[in-house]
Design an enzyme around this catalytic site. Sequence first.
Site, PDB file in Angstrom:
ATOM      1  N   ASN A  66       0.837  -1.214   0.000  1.00 35.61           N
ATOM      2  CA  ASN A  66       0.000   0.000   0.000  1.00 35.61           C
ATOM      3  C   ASN A  66       0.867   1.257   0.000  1.00 35.61           C
ATOM      4  O   ASN A  66       0.653   2.171  -0.789  1.00 35.61           O
ATOM      5  CB  ASN A  66      -0.898   0.036   1.248  1.00 35.61           C
ATOM      6  CG  ASN A  66      -2.091  -0.900   1.148  1.00 35.61           C
ATOM      7  OD1 ASN A  66      -2.448  -1.355   0.066  1.00 35.61           O
ATOM      8  ND2 ASN A  66      -2.707  -1.184   2.275  1.00 35.61           N
ATOM      9  N   SER A  67       1.837   1.289   0.899  1.00 35.19           N
ATOM     10  CA  SER A  67       2.690   2.488   1.014  1.00 35.19           C
ATOM     11  C   SER A  67       3.451   2.756  -0.285  1.00 35.19           C
ATOM     12  O   SER A  67       3.552   3.903  -0.737  1.00 35.19           O
ATOM     13  CB  SER A  67       3.687   2.321   2.168  1.00 35.19           C
ATOM     14  OG  SER A  67       3.007   2.206   3.403  1.00 35.19           O
ATOM     15  N   GLY A 291      -2.654   4.647   7.810  1.00 39.01           N
ATOM     16  CA  GLY A 291      -1.252   4.652   8.233  1.00 39.01           C
ATOM     17  C   GLY A 291      -0.310   4.328   7.081  1.00 39.01           C
ATOM     18  O   GLY A 291       0.753   4.946   6.927  1.00 39.01           O
ATOM     19  N   ASP A 292      -0.724   3.361   6.248  1.00 39.34           N
ATOM     20  CA  ASP A 292       0.085   2.991   5.073  1.00 39.34           C
ATOM     21  C   ASP A 292       0.203   4.185   4.126  1.00 39.34           C
ATOM     22  O   ASP A 292       1.268   4.462   3.570  1.00 39.34           O
ATOM     23  CB  ASP A 292      -0.562   1.836   4.290  1.00 39.34           C
ATOM     24  CG  ASP A 292      -0.796   0.601   5.151  1.00 39.34           C
ATOM     25  OD1 ASP A 292      -0.099   0.457   6.171  1.00 39.34           O
ATOM     26  OD2 ASP A 292      -1.676  -0.205   4.803  1.00 39.34           O
ATOM     27  N   ALA A 293      -0.929   4.881   3.937  1.00 38.04           N
ATOM     28  CA  ALA A 293      -0.946   6.024   3.025  1.00 38.04           C
ATOM     29  C   ALA A 293      -0.075   7.153   3.562  1.00 38.04           C
ATOM     30  O   ALA A 293       0.637   7.814   2.800  1.00 38.04           O
ATOM     31  CB  ALA A 293      -2.379   6.518   2.840  1.00 38.04           C
TER      32      ALA A 293
END
Length: 337
Positions: A66-67, A291-293
Amino acid sequence: MVSEGVLLGMGNPLLDISAVVDDGFLHKYDIKLNNAILAEDKHLPMYDEMAKNYSVDYIAGGATQNSIRVAQIPGATTFIGCVGKDKFGEEMKKNAKLAGVNVHYYEDENAGTGTCAVCVVGGERSLIANLSAANCYKSDHLKQPENWALVEKAEYFYIAGFFLTVSPESIQLVAEHAAANNKMFMMNLSAPFICEFFKDAQEKVLPYMDIVFGNETEARTFSKVHGWETDDVEEIALKISQWPKASGTYKRITVITQGPDPVVVAEDGKVKKFPVILLPKEKLVDTNGAGDAFVGGFLSQLVKEKPIEDCVKAGCYASNVIIQRPGCSYPAKPDFE
Protein backbone atom coordinates in the site's frame (compact mmCIF):
# COMPACT_ATOMS: atom_id res chain seq x y z
CA MET A 1 14.69 13.83 -10.85
CA VAL A 2 14.19 10.59 -8.92
CA SER A 3 16.23 7.67 -10.23
CA GLU A 4 14.71 4.37 -11.31
CA GLY A 5 14.15 1.83 -8.53
CA VAL A 6 15.27 4.27 -5.81
CA LEU A 7 12.65 3.02 -3.32
CA LEU A 8 12.32 -0.67 -2.48
CA GLY A 9 9.55 -2.15 -0.36
CA MET A 10 9.43 -5.71 0.91
CA GLY A 11 6.43 -7.27 2.65
CA ASN A 12 3.25 -9.31 2.54
CA PRO A 13 1.16 -8.72 -0.59
CA LEU A 14 -2.45 -9.38 0.45
CA LEU A 15 -5.77 -8.97 -1.28
CA ASP A 16 -8.05 -6.94 1.00
CA ILE A 17 -11.58 -8.28 1.32
CA SER A 18 -13.30 -5.21 2.68
CA ALA A 19 -16.86 -4.81 3.96
CA VAL A 20 -18.92 -2.70 6.31
CA VAL A 21 -20.08 -5.25 8.91
CA ASP A 22 -21.90 -4.94 12.24
CA ASP A 23 -21.09 -5.31 15.93
CA GLY A 24 -22.59 -8.80 15.94
CA PHE A 25 -20.02 -9.93 13.36
CA LEU A 26 -17.13 -8.43 15.37
CA HIS A 27 -18.43 -10.16 18.50
CA LYS A 28 -18.90 -13.51 16.75
CA TYR A 29 -15.28 -13.61 15.61
CA ASP A 30 -13.88 -11.87 18.70
CA ILE A 31 -12.32 -8.95 16.82
CA LYS A 32 -11.58 -5.43 18.03
CA LEU A 33 -11.68 -2.23 15.99
CA ASN A 34 -8.39 -0.40 15.31
CA ASN A 35 -6.47 -3.63 15.59
CA ALA A 36 -4.56 -5.92 13.22
CA ILE A 37 -4.08 -9.62 13.88
CA LEU A 38 -3.14 -12.84 12.10
CA ALA A 39 -6.06 -15.17 11.42
CA GLU A 40 -6.47 -18.21 13.68
CA ASP A 41 -8.59 -21.25 12.83
CA LYS A 42 -11.65 -19.63 14.42
CA HIS A 43 -11.42 -16.75 11.92
CA LEU A 44 -11.19 -18.80 8.73
CA PRO A 45 -14.96 -19.05 8.02
CA MET A 46 -15.31 -15.26 8.18
CA TYR A 47 -13.89 -14.66 4.69
CA ASP A 48 -16.70 -16.62 3.00
CA GLU A 49 -19.30 -15.23 5.39
CA MET A 50 -18.29 -11.67 4.49
CA ALA A 51 -18.56 -12.39 0.79
CA LYS A 52 -21.98 -14.03 1.29
CA ASN A 53 -23.65 -11.62 3.72
CA TYR A 54 -22.11 -8.22 3.07
CA SER A 55 -21.21 -6.01 0.13
CA VAL A 56 -17.52 -6.73 -0.40
CA ASP A 57 -14.75 -4.79 -2.17
CA TYR A 58 -11.59 -6.58 -3.33
CA ILE A 59 -8.62 -4.20 -3.16
CA ALA A 60 -4.89 -4.91 -3.60
CA GLY A 61 -3.43 -4.51 -0.12
CA GLY A 62 -0.73 -5.51 2.32
CA ALA A 63 0.79 -2.71 4.39
CA THR A 64 4.12 -2.23 2.60
CA GLN A 65 2.63 -2.66 -0.86
CA ASN A 66 0.00 0.00 0.00
CA SER A 67 2.69 2.49 1.01
CA ILE A 68 4.73 1.83 -2.12
CA ARG A 69 1.63 2.21 -4.32
CA VAL A 70 0.67 5.48 -2.64
CA ALA A 71 4.19 6.90 -3.07
CA GLN A 72 3.20 7.03 -6.76
CA ILE A 73 6.54 7.65 -8.40
CA PRO A 74 6.32 5.70 -11.68
CA GLY A 75 9.44 3.61 -12.30
CA ALA A 76 11.05 4.68 -9.03
CA THR A 77 9.45 2.03 -6.81
CA THR A 78 9.94 -1.72 -6.49
CA PHE A 79 8.12 -4.23 -4.33
CA ILE A 80 9.13 -7.76 -3.33
CA GLY A 81 6.89 -10.35 -1.64
CA CYS A 82 5.20 -13.71 -2.18
CA VAL A 83 1.87 -14.52 -3.86
CA GLY A 84 0.23 -17.74 -5.01
CA LYS A 85 -0.13 -18.86 -8.62
CA ASP A 86 -3.82 -17.93 -8.80
CA LYS A 87 -6.29 -15.31 -9.99
CA PHE A 88 -5.84 -13.16 -6.86
CA GLY A 89 -2.08 -13.08 -7.50
CA GLU A 90 -2.64 -12.06 -11.14
CA GLU A 91 -5.14 -9.40 -10.06
CA MET A 92 -2.61 -7.96 -7.62
CA LYS A 93 0.16 -7.88 -10.20
CA LYS A 94 -2.15 -6.00 -12.57
CA ASN A 95 -3.14 -3.53 -9.82
CA ALA A 96 0.47 -2.84 -8.84
CA LYS A 97 1.62 -2.33 -12.44
CA LEU A 98 -1.22 0.17 -12.98
CA ALA A 99 0.09 2.09 -9.97
CA GLY A 100 3.54 2.20 -11.58
CA VAL A 101 5.16 -0.24 -9.14
CA ASN A 102 7.71 -2.72 -10.42
CA VAL A 103 6.68 -5.90 -8.59
CA HIS A 104 8.96 -8.91 -8.25
CA TYR A 105 6.75 -11.54 -6.65
CA TYR A 106 8.00 -14.91 -5.62
CA GLU A 107 5.17 -17.22 -6.75
CA ASP A 108 4.46 -20.13 -4.43
CA GLU A 109 3.25 -23.33 -6.10
CA ASN A 110 1.25 -24.66 -3.15
CA ALA A 111 -0.34 -21.79 -1.20
CA GLY A 112 -3.01 -19.37 -2.37
CA THR A 113 -2.44 -15.61 -2.45
CA GLY A 114 -2.85 -14.12 1.03
CA THR A 115 -6.01 -12.27 1.95
CA CYS A 116 -6.91 -9.75 4.63
CA ALA A 117 -10.41 -9.29 5.99
CA VAL A 118 -11.09 -5.61 6.54
CA CYS A 119 -14.09 -5.27 8.85
CA VAL A 120 -15.44 -1.73 9.00
CA VAL A 121 -17.86 -0.44 11.64
CA GLY A 122 -18.56 3.29 11.96
CA GLY A 123 -15.57 4.13 9.75
CA GLU A 124 -13.10 2.32 12.04
CA ARG A 125 -11.39 -0.81 10.74
CA SER A 126 -10.13 -4.14 12.04
CA LEU A 127 -7.71 -6.26 10.01
CA ILE A 128 -7.51 -10.06 10.09
CA ALA A 129 -4.78 -11.35 7.79
CA ASN A 130 -4.64 -14.88 6.41
CA LEU A 131 -1.08 -14.70 5.07
CA SER A 132 -1.13 -17.99 3.14
CA ALA A 133 1.41 -17.56 0.28
CA ALA A 134 2.73 -14.28 1.74
CA ASN A 135 4.05 -16.38 4.63
CA CYS A 136 6.15 -18.48 2.23
CA TYR A 137 8.65 -15.79 1.22
CA LYS A 138 12.22 -17.08 1.41
CA SER A 139 15.49 -15.14 1.50
CA ASP A 140 16.71 -17.42 -1.35
CA HIS A 141 14.44 -15.43 -3.69
CA LEU A 142 15.99 -12.17 -2.49
CA LYS A 143 19.50 -13.53 -3.04
CA GLN A 144 18.84 -14.38 -6.70
CA PRO A 145 21.08 -12.04 -8.76
CA GLU A 146 18.18 -10.33 -10.58
CA ASN A 147 16.45 -9.56 -7.25
CA TRP A 148 19.55 -8.60 -5.29
CA ALA A 149 20.32 -6.18 -8.15
CA LEU A 150 17.11 -4.34 -7.15
CA VAL A 151 18.45 -4.01 -3.60
CA GLU A 152 21.75 -2.66 -4.91
CA LYS A 153 19.95 -0.15 -7.12
CA ALA A 154 17.71 1.20 -4.33
CA GLU A 155 18.72 4.03 -1.98
CA TYR A 156 15.71 3.84 0.36
CA PHE A 157 14.14 0.73 1.92
CA TYR A 158 10.78 0.45 3.61
CA ILE A 159 9.45 -2.70 5.29
CA ALA A 160 6.35 -2.96 7.48
CA GLY A 161 6.83 -4.74 10.81
CA PHE A 162 4.41 -7.45 9.65
CA PHE A 163 7.21 -8.96 7.55
CA LEU A 164 9.07 -9.85 10.78
CA THR A 165 6.65 -12.79 11.11
CA VAL A 166 7.63 -14.08 7.66
CA SER A 167 11.29 -13.56 6.81
CA PRO A 168 13.45 -11.82 9.42
CA GLU A 169 16.54 -13.07 7.56
CA SER A 170 15.48 -11.15 4.40
CA ILE A 171 15.01 -8.01 6.52
CA GLN A 172 18.44 -8.48 8.10
CA LEU A 173 20.10 -8.83 4.69
CA VAL A 174 18.58 -5.57 3.47
CA ALA A 175 19.23 -3.76 6.77
CA GLU A 176 22.92 -4.73 6.78
CA HIS A 177 23.27 -3.75 3.12
CA ALA A 178 21.73 -0.32 3.87
CA ALA A 179 24.03 0.28 6.86
CA ALA A 180 27.15 -0.77 4.93
CA ASN A 181 26.28 1.46 1.96
CA ASN A 182 24.97 4.58 3.74
CA LYS A 183 21.43 3.99 2.47
CA MET A 184 18.25 4.71 4.39
CA PHE A 185 16.43 1.80 6.06
CA MET A 186 12.92 2.29 7.46
CA MET A 187 10.39 0.12 9.24
CA ASN A 188 6.99 0.40 10.87
CA LEU A 189 5.94 -0.90 14.30
CA SER A 190 2.79 -2.00 12.38
CA ALA A 191 0.67 -3.60 15.14
CA PRO A 192 0.61 -4.16 18.90
CA PHE A 193 1.06 -7.93 18.42
CA ILE A 194 4.34 -7.36 16.52
CA CYS A 195 5.73 -5.31 19.43
CA GLU A 196 4.57 -7.94 21.93
CA PHE A 197 5.12 -11.33 20.31
CA PHE A 198 7.92 -10.55 17.85
CA LYS A 199 9.85 -8.36 20.28
CA ASP A 200 13.19 -10.17 19.81
CA ALA A 201 13.03 -10.06 16.01
CA GLN A 202 12.05 -6.38 16.16
CA GLU A 203 14.86 -5.53 18.59
CA LYS A 204 17.44 -7.29 16.43
CA VAL A 205 16.70 -5.06 13.45
CA LEU A 206 15.90 -1.83 15.36
CA PRO A 207 19.56 -0.64 15.44
CA TYR A 208 19.45 -0.54 11.62
CA MET A 209 16.28 1.57 11.40
CA ASP A 210 16.90 5.15 10.31
CA ILE A 211 13.21 6.05 10.45
CA VAL A 212 10.66 4.24 12.63
CA PHE A 213 6.97 4.77 11.84
CA GLY A 214 4.02 3.76 14.01
CA ASN A 215 0.77 4.91 15.56
CA GLU A 216 0.00 5.84 19.17
CA THR A 217 -1.35 2.39 20.16
CA GLU A 218 1.72 0.61 18.79
CA ALA A 219 4.04 3.13 20.46
CA ARG A 220 2.35 2.59 23.84
CA THR A 221 2.57 -1.19 23.42
CA PHE A 222 6.26 -0.86 22.55
CA SER A 223 6.77 1.17 25.74
CA LYS A 224 4.90 -1.35 27.88
CA VAL A 225 6.82 -4.32 26.46
CA HIS A 226 10.12 -2.58 27.18
CA GLY A 227 9.11 -1.64 30.73
CA TRP A 228 9.33 2.11 30.10
CA GLU A 229 6.28 2.81 32.29
CA THR A 230 5.07 5.74 30.22
CA ASP A 231 2.07 6.26 27.94
CA ASP A 232 3.30 9.65 26.80
CA VAL A 233 3.66 9.33 23.02
CA GLU A 234 6.20 12.16 22.76
CA GLU A 235 8.42 10.58 25.39
CA ILE A 236 8.15 7.15 23.75
CA ALA A 237 8.98 8.58 20.31
CA LEU A 238 12.05 10.23 21.80
CA LYS A 239 13.20 7.04 23.53
CA ILE A 240 12.81 5.02 20.30
CA SER A 241 14.83 7.65 18.40
CA GLN A 242 17.62 7.33 20.99
CA TRP A 243 17.87 3.53 20.78
CA PRO A 244 21.47 2.56 19.78
CA LYS A 245 22.18 2.57 16.04
CA ALA A 246 24.19 0.22 13.82
CA SER A 247 25.39 2.99 11.52
CA GLY A 248 26.07 6.65 12.17
CA THR A 249 25.15 7.95 8.71
CA TYR A 250 21.69 9.11 9.78
CA LYS A 251 20.32 10.03 13.19
CA ARG A 252 17.18 8.00 13.82
CA ILE A 253 13.84 9.76 13.39
CA THR A 254 10.65 8.42 14.97
CA VAL A 255 7.34 9.38 13.34
CA ILE A 256 4.17 8.52 15.29
CA THR A 257 0.69 9.23 13.93
CA GLN A 258 -2.27 9.62 16.29
CA GLY A 259 -5.42 9.54 14.14
CA PRO A 260 -6.95 13.05 14.27
CA ASP A 261 -4.31 14.29 16.75
CA PRO A 262 -0.97 15.81 15.67
CA VAL A 263 1.84 13.70 14.19
CA VAL A 264 4.77 13.39 16.61
CA VAL A 265 8.29 13.53 15.15
CA ALA A 266 11.28 12.86 17.41
CA GLU A 267 14.71 13.70 16.06
CA ASP A 268 18.01 14.77 17.58
CA GLY A 269 16.67 14.82 21.16
CA LYS A 270 13.75 17.09 20.24
CA VAL A 271 10.08 16.51 19.52
CA LYS A 272 8.00 18.40 16.97
CA LYS A 273 4.25 18.09 16.44
CA PHE A 274 2.47 18.57 13.14
CA PRO A 275 -1.32 19.01 12.93
CA VAL A 276 -3.24 16.71 10.56
CA ILE A 277 -5.94 17.77 8.11
CA LEU A 278 -9.15 17.30 10.07
CA LEU A 279 -12.06 15.61 8.34
CA PRO A 280 -15.73 16.00 9.27
CA LYS A 281 -17.07 12.66 10.57
CA GLU A 282 -19.64 12.39 7.74
CA LYS A 283 -16.85 12.36 5.14
CA LEU A 284 -15.04 9.42 6.78
CA VAL A 285 -15.48 6.21 4.77
CA ASP A 286 -12.98 4.00 6.57
CA THR A 287 -9.57 4.24 8.22
CA ASN A 288 -8.18 1.16 6.42
CA GLY A 289 -4.85 2.08 4.83
CA ALA A 290 -4.58 5.48 6.59
CA GLY A 291 -1.25 4.65 8.23
CA ASP A 292 0.08 2.99 5.07
CA ALA A 293 -0.95 6.02 3.03
CA PHE A 294 0.74 8.37 5.49
CA VAL A 295 4.00 6.47 4.99
CA GLY A 296 3.52 6.45 1.20
CA GLY A 297 3.04 10.23 1.09
CA PHE A 298 6.01 10.71 3.42
CA LEU A 299 8.26 8.51 1.26
CA SER A 300 7.20 10.29 -1.95
CA GLN A 301 8.89 13.47 -0.66
CA LEU A 302 11.73 11.79 1.23
CA VAL A 303 13.14 10.23 -1.94
CA LYS A 304 13.15 13.74 -3.43
CA GLU A 305 15.28 14.76 -0.42
CA LYS A 306 12.65 17.19 0.84
CA PRO A 307 12.73 18.36 4.50
CA ILE A 308 10.86 16.30 7.13
CA GLU A 309 8.09 18.95 7.41
CA ASP A 310 7.26 18.44 3.72
CA CYS A 311 7.35 14.65 4.12
CA VAL A 312 4.87 14.83 7.03
CA LYS A 313 2.66 17.24 5.10
CA ALA A 314 2.50 14.84 2.14
CA GLY A 315 1.81 11.96 4.54
CA CYS A 316 -1.10 13.84 6.10
CA TYR A 317 -2.45 14.73 2.66
CA ALA A 318 -2.32 11.10 1.49
CA SER A 319 -4.01 9.67 4.59
CA ASN A 320 -6.72 12.35 4.38
CA VAL A 321 -7.51 11.23 0.79
CA ILE A 322 -7.48 7.52 1.68
CA ILE A 323 -9.91 7.75 4.62
CA GLN A 324 -12.52 9.29 2.32
CA ARG A 325 -12.49 6.17 0.11
CA PRO A 326 -12.90 2.43 0.70
CA GLY A 327 -9.59 0.68 1.51
CA CYS A 328 -6.25 1.94 0.30
CA SER A 329 -7.58 3.38 -2.96
CA TYR A 330 -7.12 6.85 -4.40
CA PRO A 331 -8.18 9.09 -7.29
CA ALA A 332 -6.31 9.03 -10.60
CA LYS A 333 -4.43 12.30 -9.94
CA PRO A 334 -3.20 13.73 -6.64
CA ASP A 335 -3.73 17.45 -5.99
CA PHE A 336 -0.96 17.79 -3.45
CA GLU A 337 0.94 21.08 -3.53
